[in-house]
Design a protein around this motif. Structure first.
Motif, short mmCIF file in Angstrom:
data_model
loop_
_atom_site.label_atom_id
_atom_site.label_comp_id
_atom_site.label_asym_id
_atom_site.label_seq_id
_atom_site.Cartn_x
_atom_site.Cartn_y
_atom_site.Cartn_z
N GLY A 107 0.96 -1.29 0.05
CA GLY A 107 0.01 -0.01 0.12
C GLY A 107 0.69 1.22 -0.08
N PHE A 108 0.16 2.26 0.49
CA PHE A 108 0.78 3.66 0.65
C PHE A 108 1.86 3.58 1.36
CE2 PHE A 108 1.32 7.79 2.31
CZ PHE A 108 1.36 8.74 1.18
N GLY A 109 2.15 3.08 2.35
CA GLY A 109 3.39 2.84 3.27
C GLY A 109 4.32 2.41 2.54
N ALA A 110 4.36 1.24 1.62
CA ALA A 110 5.38 0.92 1.20
C ALA A 110 5.79 1.91 -0.17
CB ALA A 110 4.98 -0.47 0.39
N TRP A 111 4.78 2.54 -0.86
CA TRP A 111 4.86 3.53 -1.83
C TRP A 111 5.80 4.60 -1.33
CZ3 TRP A 111 3.11 4.21 -7.02
CH2 TRP A 111 3.37 5.53 -7.31
N ARG A 112 5.43 5.04 -0.12
CA ARG A 112 6.14 6.38 0.33
C ARG A 112 7.54 5.85 0.79
NH1 ARG A 112 3.30 6.88 5.09
NH2 ARG A 112 4.91 5.27 5.80
N ASP A 113 7.89 4.76 1.35
CA ASP A 113 8.86 4.13 2.17
C ASP A 113 10.14 3.95 0.80
OD1 ASP A 113 7.96 4.47 4.59
OD2 ASP A 113 7.56 2.29 4.92
N GLN A 114 9.35 3.45 -0.28
CA GLN A 114 10.34 3.03 -1.52
C GLN A 114 10.44 4.52 -2.54
OE1 GLN A 114 9.81 -0.75 -3.13
NE2 GLN A 114 9.06 -1.55 -1.17
N GLY A 115 10.07 5.70 -2.11
CA GLY A 115 10.26 6.75 -2.69
C GLY A 115 9.40 7.21 -3.91
N GLY A 116 8.16 6.68 -3.80
CA GLY A 116 7.22 6.97 -4.85
C GLY A 116 6.66 8.35 -4.42
N PRO A 117 6.40 9.15 -5.54
CA PRO A 117 6.25 10.64 -5.28
C PRO A 117 4.72 10.69 -4.18
CG PRO A 117 5.38 9.89 -7.18
CD PRO A 117 6.08 8.78 -6.71
N VAL A 118 4.85 11.67 -3.46
CA VAL A 118 3.91 11.90 -2.41
C VAL A 118 3.56 13.41 -2.38
CG1 VAL A 118 3.34 11.84 0.11
CG2 VAL A 118 4.41 9.94 -1.03
N GLU A 119 2.35 13.95 -2.37
CA GLU A 119 2.05 15.44 -2.13
C GLU A 119 1.13 15.75 -1.02
OE1 GLU A 119 0.68 16.32 -5.81
OE2 GLU A 119 -1.34 15.64 -5.31
N GLU A 120 1.30 16.85 -0.27
CA GLU A 120 0.18 17.05 0.88
C GLU A 120 -1.08 17.09 0.01
OE1 GLU A 120 0.69 20.53 3.31
OE2 GLU A 120 2.75 20.16 3.25
N ARG A 121 -2.18 16.63 0.88
CA ARG A 121 -3.76 16.77 0.36
C ARG A 121 -4.00 18.33 0.28
NH1 ARG A 121 -8.10 14.21 -0.63
NH2 ARG A 121 -10.12 14.95 0.00
N ALA A 122 -4.40 18.62 -0.92
CA ALA A 122 -5.07 20.13 -1.05
C ALA A 122 -6.29 20.25 -0.26
CB ALA A 122 -5.27 20.26 -2.34
N ALA A 123 -6.54 21.41 0.38
CA ALA A 123 -7.57 21.63 1.34
C ALA A 123 -8.66 21.88 0.30
CB ALA A 123 -7.13 22.89 1.86
N LYS A 124 -9.89 21.25 0.81
CA LYS A 124 -11.17 21.19 0.10
C LYS A 124 -11.90 22.67 0.22
CE LYS A 124 -12.70 17.21 -1.55
NZ LYS A 124 -13.39 17.11 -2.53
N LYS A 125 -12.24 23.18 -0.72
CA LYS A 125 -12.71 24.56 -0.84
C LYS A 125 -14.25 24.33 -0.19
CE LYS A 125 -9.87 26.68 -4.09
NZ LYS A 125 -9.39 27.36 -5.16
N ALA A 126 -14.85 25.38 0.82
CA ALA A 126 -16.07 25.07 1.20
C ALA A 126 -17.00 25.44 0.22
CB ALA A 126 -16.33 26.04 2.51
#
Length: 132
Positions: free
Chosen positions: A113-132
């Motif tokens: 999953g995402f944990g392995a993705w992140r740990d192996q250098g897959g690109p990650v970005e912050e979640r953009a804030a949702k507009k109200a």
């Protein structure tokens, strides 16, 4: 209890395509591939997300996949390869098996999953804030 979660995940994994993290990272950004993040929104906010991934909360997935559902999302009828992932690969294995049973054939999930993705250098970005 007739089946444990581990047994259910193992049975799902026998029926589906499982990608290594390296293979998934190599597919990222290809036009004919869509990554589908089934984690809870709080996980995305806390840990970040895969750039370009579609967020489909696990609780809505079947409704979004079914073309007869009033909640259907076109991304699931795109014909693209859909690569599902969660935090560690358990939920995504179950989700991938479920959508395969619903008739989607070009599907896979990421081992670890995402944990392995992140740990192996897959690109990650912050979640953009949702507009109200």
């Amino acid at each position: 209890m007739k089946k444990t979660v581990k047994q259910m995940v193992a049975a799902a994994n026998e029926k589906i395509e499982t990608l290594t993290t390296a293979d998934a990272i190599a597919l990222h950004g290809q036009e004919e591939v869509t990554f589908v993040d089934i984690r809870d929104v709080r996980e995305l906010e806390r840990e970040g997300q895969v750039p370009g991934a579609v967020h489909a909360p696990r609780g809505m997935l079947e409704f979004w996949v079914d073309p007869e559902s009033p909640y259907h999302r076109d991304v699931f009828a795109s014909g693209k390869k859909l690569i599902f992932f969660c935090a560690a690969g358990w939920r995504s294995a179950l989700a991938t098996a479920t959508v395969k049973e619903m008739g989607l054939d070009n599907v896979a999930h990421i081992d670890g999953g995402f944990g392995a993705w992140r740990d192996q250098g897959g690109p990650v970005e912050e979640r953009a804030a949702k507009k109200a």
